[in-house]
Design a protein around this motif. Structure first.
Motif, PDB file in Angstrom:
ATOM      1  N   THR A 191      31.850   1.461   7.066  1.00 18.71           N
ATOM      2  CA  THR A 191      30.460   0.620   6.578  1.00 18.71           C
ATOM      3  C   THR A 191      29.460   2.188   5.993  1.00 18.71           C
ATOM      4  OG1 THR A 191      28.047  -0.508   6.704  1.00 18.71           O
ATOM      5  CG2 THR A 191      28.867   1.100   8.405  1.00 18.71           C
ATOM      6  N   GLU A 192      28.122   2.063   5.126  1.00 16.84           N
ATOM      7  CA  GLU A 192      27.446   3.320   5.114  1.00 16.84           C
ATOM      8  C   GLU A 192      26.848   3.363   6.199  1.00 16.84           C
ATOM      9  OE1 GLU A 192      27.906   5.608   2.766  1.00 16.84           O
ATOM     10  OE2 GLU A 192      29.683   4.387   2.158  1.00 16.84           O
ATOM     11  N   GLU A 193      25.980   4.624   6.425  1.00 21.27           N
ATOM     12  CA  GLU A 193      25.564   5.279   8.020  1.00 21.27           C
ATOM     13  C   GLU A 193      24.008   4.976   7.142  1.00 21.27           C
ATOM     14  OE1 GLU A 193      25.118   8.793  10.839  1.00 21.27           O
ATOM     15  OE2 GLU A 193      25.399   9.713   8.855  1.00 21.27           O
ATOM     16  N   ASP A 219      35.384 -10.955  21.666  1.00 18.61           N
ATOM     17  CA  ASP A 219      35.921 -10.096  20.179  1.00 18.61           C
ATOM     18  C   ASP A 219      35.078  -9.090  19.608  1.00 18.61           C
ATOM     19  OD1 ASP A 219      36.846 -10.546  17.320  1.00 18.61           O
ATOM     20  OD2 ASP A 219      35.065 -10.470  17.379  1.00 18.61           O
ATOM     21  N   THR A 220      35.767  -8.687  18.944  1.00 19.08           N
ATOM     22  CA  THR A 220      36.266  -6.793  18.470  1.00 19.08           C
ATOM     23  C   THR A 220      35.758  -6.512  17.376  1.00 19.08           C
ATOM     24  OG1 THR A 220      36.162  -6.303  20.865  1.00 19.08           O
ATOM     25  CG2 THR A 220      36.176  -4.593  19.118  1.00 19.08           C
ATOM     26  N   THR A 221      35.326  -6.223  16.376  1.00 17.11           N
ATOM     27  CA  THR A 221      35.256  -5.527  15.301  1.00 17.11           C
ATOM     28  C   THR A 221      35.305  -4.146  14.568  1.00 17.11           C
ATOM     29  OG1 THR A 221      33.360  -6.448  13.722  1.00 17.11           O
ATOM     30  CG2 THR A 221      34.866  -8.374  14.211  1.00 17.11           C
ATOM     31  N   VAL A 222      35.971  -3.853  14.035  1.00 21.31           N
ATOM     32  CA  VAL A 222      35.797  -2.068  13.618  1.00 21.31           C
ATOM     33  C   VAL A 222      35.783  -2.265  11.685  1.00 21.31           C
ATOM     34  CG1 VAL A 222      37.022  -0.280  13.195  1.00 21.31           C
ATOM     35  CG2 VAL A 222      37.535  -1.450  15.158  1.00 21.31           C
ATOM     36  N   TRP A 270      31.044  -5.853  19.261  1.00 25.15           N
ATOM     37  CA  TRP A 270      32.234  -6.200  19.981  1.00 25.15           C
ATOM     38  C   TRP A 270      30.486  -7.338  19.940  1.00 25.15           C
ATOM     39  CZ3 TRP A 270      30.221  -0.914  20.976  1.00 25.15           C
ATOM     40  CH2 TRP A 270      31.775   0.125  21.252  1.00 25.15           C
ATOM     41  N   SER A 271      31.368  -8.192  20.692  1.00 23.25           N
ATOM     42  CA  SER A 271      30.584  -9.940  21.045  1.00 23.25           C
ATOM     43  C   SER A 271      30.838 -10.531  22.300  1.00 23.25           C
ATOM     44  CB  SER A 271      31.284 -11.336  19.738  1.00 23.25           C
ATOM     45  OG  SER A 271      30.756 -10.617  19.202  1.00 23.25           O
ATOM     46  N   LEU A 272      30.181 -10.522  23.290  1.00 20.42           N
ATOM     47  CA  LEU A 272      29.640 -10.722  24.781  1.00 20.42           C
ATOM     48  C   LEU A 272      29.673 -12.038  24.681  1.00 20.42           C
ATOM     49  CD1 LEU A 272      28.873  -7.292  24.532  1.00 20.42           C
ATOM     50  CD2 LEU A 272      29.630  -7.770  26.461  1.00 20.42           C
ATOM     51  N   GLU A 273      29.922 -12.624  25.479  1.00 19.06           N
ATOM     52  CA  GLU A 273      29.303 -14.159  25.965  1.00 19.06           C
ATOM     53  C   GLU A 273      29.032 -14.298  27.725  1.00 19.06           C
ATOM     54  OE1 GLU A 273      31.743 -17.675  24.174  1.00 19.06           O
ATOM     55  OE2 GLU A 273      33.094 -16.621  25.563  1.00 19.06           O
ATOM     56  N   SER A 294      28.504   0.162  18.253  1.00 14.88           N
ATOM     57  CA  SER A 294      28.773   1.546  18.612  1.00 14.88           C
ATOM     58  C   SER A 294      27.420   2.337  18.125  1.00 14.88           C
ATOM     59  CB  SER A 294      29.901   2.006  17.433  1.00 14.88           C
ATOM     60  OG  SER A 294      29.849   1.986  16.383  1.00 14.88           O
ATOM     61  N   LEU A 295      26.223   2.153  17.207  1.00 14.43           N
ATOM     62  CA  LEU A 295      25.361   2.515  17.674  1.00 14.43           C
ATOM     63  C   LEU A 295      24.213   1.797  18.024  1.00 14.43           C
ATOM     64  CD1 LEU A 295      25.633   1.539  13.370  1.00 14.43           C
ATOM     65  CD2 LEU A 295      25.552   3.844  14.570  1.00 14.43           C
ATOM     66  N   ASP A 296      24.262   1.216  18.946  1.00 21.48           N
ATOM     67  CA  ASP A 296      23.313   0.366  19.687  1.00 21.48           C
ATOM     68  C   ASP A 296      23.090   1.770  20.889  1.00 21.48           C
ATOM     69  OD1 ASP A 296      22.290  -0.988  19.158  1.00 21.48           O
ATOM     70  OD2 ASP A 296      23.685  -2.617  19.791  1.00 21.48           O
ATOM     71  N   GLY A 297      22.123   2.003  22.042  1.00 20.28           N
ATOM     72  CA  GLY A 297      21.965   2.706  22.997  1.00 20.28           C
ATOM     73  C   GLY A 297      23.327   3.531  24.028  1.00 20.28           C
ATOM     74  N   PRO A 298      23.658   4.151  24.686  1.00 30.03           N
ATOM     75  CA  PRO A 298      25.073   4.528  25.355  1.00 30.03           C
ATOM     76  C   PRO A 298      25.241   3.024  26.306  1.00 30.03           C
ATOM     77  CG  PRO A 298      22.799   6.158  25.694  1.00 30.03           C
ATOM     78  CD  PRO A 298      22.241   5.179  25.170  1.00 30.03           C
ATOM     79  N   HIS A 299      23.985   3.021  27.057  1.00 29.91           N
ATOM     80  CA  HIS A 299      24.327   2.254  28.262  1.00 29.91           C
ATOM     81  C   HIS A 299      23.914   0.460  28.024  1.00 29.91           C
ATOM     82  CE1 HIS A 299      23.480   6.481  30.351  1.00 29.91           C
ATOM     83  NE2 HIS A 299      21.923   6.072  29.563  1.00 29.91           N
ATOM     84  N   ALA A 300      23.877   0.156  26.678  1.00 32.04           N
ATOM     85  CA  ALA A 300      23.959  -1.311  26.038  1.00 32.04           C
ATOM     86  C   ALA A 300      24.987  -2.242  26.821  1.00 32.04           C
ATOM     87  CB  ALA A 300      23.788  -1.644  24.801  1.00 32.04           C
TER      88      ALA A 300
END
Length: 189
Positions: free
Chosen positions: A175-177, A169-172, A8-11, A150-156
């Motif tokens: 990818t390799e873990e 913007d949102t991209t999905v 997710w991109s935020l501004e 989606s890998l960042d902390g749950p409260h980010a």
């Protein structure tokens, strides 16, 4: 193993977009700029904060590459300290046309959940908006942006939204873990 990664991109497009968080109770937390460019300190913060949440894009960088990052005009690292111990950081990346990216932000795991993150993000965003005051060759900031995944902390994401950031913007992608070594091999084993 393949995983689905959402980014997710935020501004913010005005300094008035910032909704500050209250500082943690007491006077044990302070935020200071790391004014002496130090590749060692930057790498320490990066691995200490991101080791358990899959930050690995900079692990392969050489000393010279780290040095180039921290010595860029306008690049800044702001560090939260609790009782003199680094607790987390915000790294500001100056870009063209008055744009500043919060390229990295987070807390060392032992300091999460203690009301430091909102305060640190607030101060980091303020410093992004007033970056040109410290770097006279830069034009005034007109946009501050960041991305989280989606890998960042749950409260980010909640912290970013509470501070007044808006999703643009949102991209999905698949990818390799990545292996998360922690700040040093075996730290989270």
């Amino acid at each position: 193993m393949s995983i689905t990664l959402t980014t997710w991109s935020l501004e913010q497009t005005s300094a008035s977009d910032l909704r500050p968080a209250a500082p943690p109770a007491g006077d044990d937390v302070r935020i200071a700029r790391a004014e002496v460019p130090s590749p060692e300190f930057a790498r320490f913060l990066y691995t200490a904060v991101g080791g358990d949440i899959s930050w690995n894009d900079r692990l392969h960088l050489s000393y010279k590459e780290w040095q180039e990052i921290v010595e860029r005009p306008g690049a800044e690292i702001w560090v939260a300290y609790e009782k003199g111990t680094p607790a987390g950081y915000v790294e500001l990346d100056p870009q063209d046309d008055g744009v500043v990216e919060i390229i990295y932000f987070g807390l060392i795991p032992a300091f999460r959940g203690r009301r430091i993150g909102g305060h640190l993000l607030t101060e980091g965003v303020r410093r992004a908006w007033d970056l040109a005051e410290r770097w006279p060759d830069r034009e005034p900031t007109r946009r501050v942006w960041l991305h989280t995944c989606s890998l960042d902390g749950p409260h980010a994401m909640d912290n970013y939204l509470r501070r007044g950031f808006r999703l643009f913007d949102t991209t999905v992608e698949e990818t390799e873990e990545a292996t998360t070594p922690g700040p040093w091999p075996g730290a989270h084993g």
